[in-house]
Design an enzyme around this catalytic site. Structure first.
Site, PDB file in Angstrom:
ATOM      1  N   GLU A  65       0.827  -1.210   0.000  1.00 30.75           N
ATOM      2  CA  GLU A  65       0.000   0.000   0.000  1.00 30.75           C
ATOM      3  C   GLU A  65       0.867   1.269   0.000  1.00 30.75           C
ATOM      4  O   GLU A  65       0.621   2.216   0.746  1.00 30.75           O
ATOM      5  CB  GLU A  65      -0.946   0.002   1.199  1.00 30.75           C
ATOM      6  N   GLU A  82      -7.025  -7.261  -1.060  1.00 32.59           N
ATOM      7  CA  GLU A  82      -7.363  -7.193   0.361  1.00 32.59           C
ATOM      8  C   GLU A  82      -8.839  -6.858   0.478  1.00 32.59           C
ATOM      9  O   GLU A  82      -9.229  -5.696   0.467  1.00 32.59           O
ATOM     10  CB  GLU A  82      -6.532  -6.135   1.104  1.00 32.59           C
TER      11      GLU A  82
END
Length: 643
Positions: A162, A242
């Site tokens: 991320e 995710e």
């Protein structure tokens, strides 16, 4: 938005693996993953109808000391991969080096902050990258046989984590990471990134020649989310790397839950778009010891020991109704019954009440602990201490008002203040409390016991130093000449050895059976309500509970501290604020045929039942039920409802 399953367009441009007999690649023309010639979807956990398991690799745990590597016991990554392969699960590897995961410093080792406090983490900083290269050389040398193109189960490897959410936005850093990982993996697995489903996040997270995926949770507009991904990957499979079936907790907040109906609705929408889905998390587990991290939005917010996450599998690995619903949805989509039976919850041990005996105050451990002297306070990092506590001591040498104002700016994170061993108050980063009135005279001893409650794991404040981080003053007069006593409280560490030695001495003095020690042992002074105190108990597992069952240490009635079983640090408890009240205790940590030793260290306020001379009401319970939703806010709602 349409992503057709099959489009015939001549030669297929693909990112392919090395062995013709074992291939895992991206079919860009047909917008899908292909495994050994057949379309493939990514999901988790075989018994839930899924086919791959995703795991982070935490640098911090494997290299706690710079240059010393540990892959033993619970850190045996290769054994984990082999077990996945035996269970016919493929593996998605997420080696970081930064992983977030609500873990201390996002999985980075804290000694980086000791080597150079100015080091720029998660950037091209040459010093940082030198340590990353060294770590990845060790890691990937071990993993080389396990990539899919080399007959192993690892099909994908994530680059960073991320990164689009990190302020640095250093593309050169990402390129260097890609090249390092590529030099080890080659074409034996697919490299990918994960970022939030917004163009602003994908912009800084995207890496050339690495497949960009997105993450989002239930209730998200699936079409809009994947359209953002398509802007950066116009060809290839849609991937939510995710998908959040639960959410994380913070101390002092209510336990997070996510509605199963919303999960299934969003999941089915992703199936309609022929997307691949990876659940984060399907099983969360436990942040044993001091491994949990913290967030910082408008204030410092540490996370609890439990990482149950309201996931499909509980902290103890038991299936939930959410698990069954996801399994049914996956089964409907795959149009096949999972190859293994549906798991059931394992039996838990209710071992009952454990009577505790007071051993000593924490100050009695001081003679055995490492000590450093300095004119001014040193941080944990300057002391080369990763976790736990540091006791800062000095003597007041000037006259002050009564009371005088003690100020300790920038404390990391919680400080118990004592004058001549009597508690004067608590400093708290969480509550922005950096000062308090104290009554102290010239010659009095001032002590501040500072706890690292977890380094920040996400965002701009990632470089999170611990301890007394600035000079301490009383009525604007600086205090000097400090002694720092290090109390890291690791598994079977120096402090535990000192505690066990003291317990053994007491037992030798009495020569009584365990059940009689609690009535007979006199261990000196009785505890005071606000002095950090050590308690202990010994017990045996009943004969009908072999092997020992998983159980839960219920800390109801206690305030804030840490617990150990047979020298193993189970983690922090803080039922005063919640939401977690029980600590998960795996049966594997219990002795089946010998005595078990439980040690409780209460830092905040000793229960009333432990204050009497016989300590008859000083106890904890080993229960068969987890309690993770007992926050102060929840209790307040119950009180209001009752009135």
């Amino acid at each position: 938005m349409t992503r057709p399953s099959f489009v015939l367009l001549g030669l297929l441009p693909v990112l392919s693996l090395a062995l013709a007999s074992r291939e895992f690649y991206i079919d860009y023309d047909n917008n899908q993953f292909v495994k050994d010639g057949a379309p493939f979807k990514l999901r988790k956990m075989k018994q839930g109808g899924l086919n791959a398991v995703s795991t982070y690799v935490e640098w911090r745990s494997h290299e706690k000391v710079s240059g010393q590597y540990d892959f033993s016991g619970d850190l045996d990554l290769e054994n984990f991969i082999k077990i996945a392969q035996e269970e016919e699960l493929l593996v998605i590897l997420r080696p970081g080096p930064y992983i977030c995961a609500e873990r201390e410093l996002g999985g980075l080792p804290s000694w980086l902050l000791n080597v150079n406090p100015e080091m720029q983490l998660r950037t091209r900083d040459p010093e940082y990258m030198g340590f990353v290269r060294r770590w990845f050389q060790v890691l990937f040398t071990r993993l080389e046989p396990y990539f899919y193109g080399k007959d192993g189960p690892i099909i994908m490897v994530q680059v960073e984590n991320e990164y689009g959410s990190y302020f640095a936005c250093d593309s050169e850093y990402l390129n260097q990471l890609r090249d390092i990982i590529k030099s080890h993996v080659g074409d034996s697995a697919v490299l990918f990134t994960t970022d939030g489903s917004a163009a602003s996040l994908l912009k800084c997270g995207k890496i050339d020649d690495v497949y960009a995926t997105v993450d989002f949770g239930p209730g998200t507009n699936v079409e809009l989310a994947f359209n953002e991904m398509i802007k950066f990957e116009p060809r290839g499979p849609l991937v939510n790397s995710e998908f959040y079936p639960g959410w994380l907790d913070h101390w002092g907040e209510e336990h997070s839950t996510v509605n199963t109906v919303n999960i299934i609705q969003t999941l089915e929408w992703m199936f309609k778009y022929n997307a691949s889905v990876n659940f984060y998390v399907y099983y969360g587990g436990t942040n044993f010891g001091f491994t949990s991290g913290a967030n910082y939005n408008d204030h410092y917010a540490p996370q609890p020991t439990s990482y149950d996450y309201d996931a499909p599998l509980t902290e103890a690995g038991d299936p939930t109704p959410k698990y069954m619903a996801i399994r049914a949805a996956a089964n409907s989509y795959l149009q096949q019954v999972p190859s293994k039976e549906v798991p059931v919850a394992s039996r838990k041990g209710y071992y009952g009440r454990m009577n505790l005996k007071f051993l000593s105050s924490i100050f009695d451990l001081i003679p055995t602990a490492p000590q450093v002297n300095s004119d001014y306070p040193l941080s944990f990092e300057e002391l080369n201490q990763d976790e736990g506590f540091v006791l800062y001591k000095t003597v007041i040498t000037k006259c002050h008002n009564d009371p005088a104002l003690l100020v300790a700016k920038n404390i990391g994170d919680r400080g118990y203040v004592f004058v001549n061993k009597e508690r004067a108050g608590v400093l708290s980063r969480i509550n922005f409390i950096d000062s308090l009135p104290v009554s102290a005279n010239t010659g009095d001893e001032l002590e501040i016991l500072v706890e690292n409650q977890g380094r920040i794991n996400y965002g701009r404040k990632l470089k999170d130093f611990k301890g007394l981080l600035s000079n301490v003053t009383i009525d604007n007069n600086e205090l000097k000449y400090w002694k720092m006593i290090q109390l890291p409280f690791g598994h079977n560490g120096t402090e535990l050895r000192a505690i066990n030695k003291k317990i053994s001495s007491l037992k030798a003095e009495t020569q009584l059976p365990i059940e009689m020690i609690y009535e007979s042992v006199k261990s000196g002074l009785e505890p005071t309500a606000s002095t950090p105190s050590i308690f202990w108990a010994e017990f045996r597992i009943p004969n009908n509970s072999h092997p020992p069952l998983d159980t839960f240490l219920d800390m109801k009635g206690w305030s804030k501290g840490i617990a150990f079983i047979n020298g193993f640090n189970l983690g922090r408890y803080w039922p005063r604020v919640g939401p977690q009240r029980t600590l998960y205790l795996p049966g594997s940590l219990l002795n089946a045929n010998s005595v078990n030793r439980l040690v409780i260290i209460e830092f905040d306020r000793v229960p009333r039942g432990c204050m009497s001379s016989k300590h008859r009401d000083c106890a904890v319970v080993l229960s068969d039920t987890a309690v993770l939703d007992d926050s102060c806010l929840t209790r307040k709602k119950s009180v209001l409802a009752a009135t």
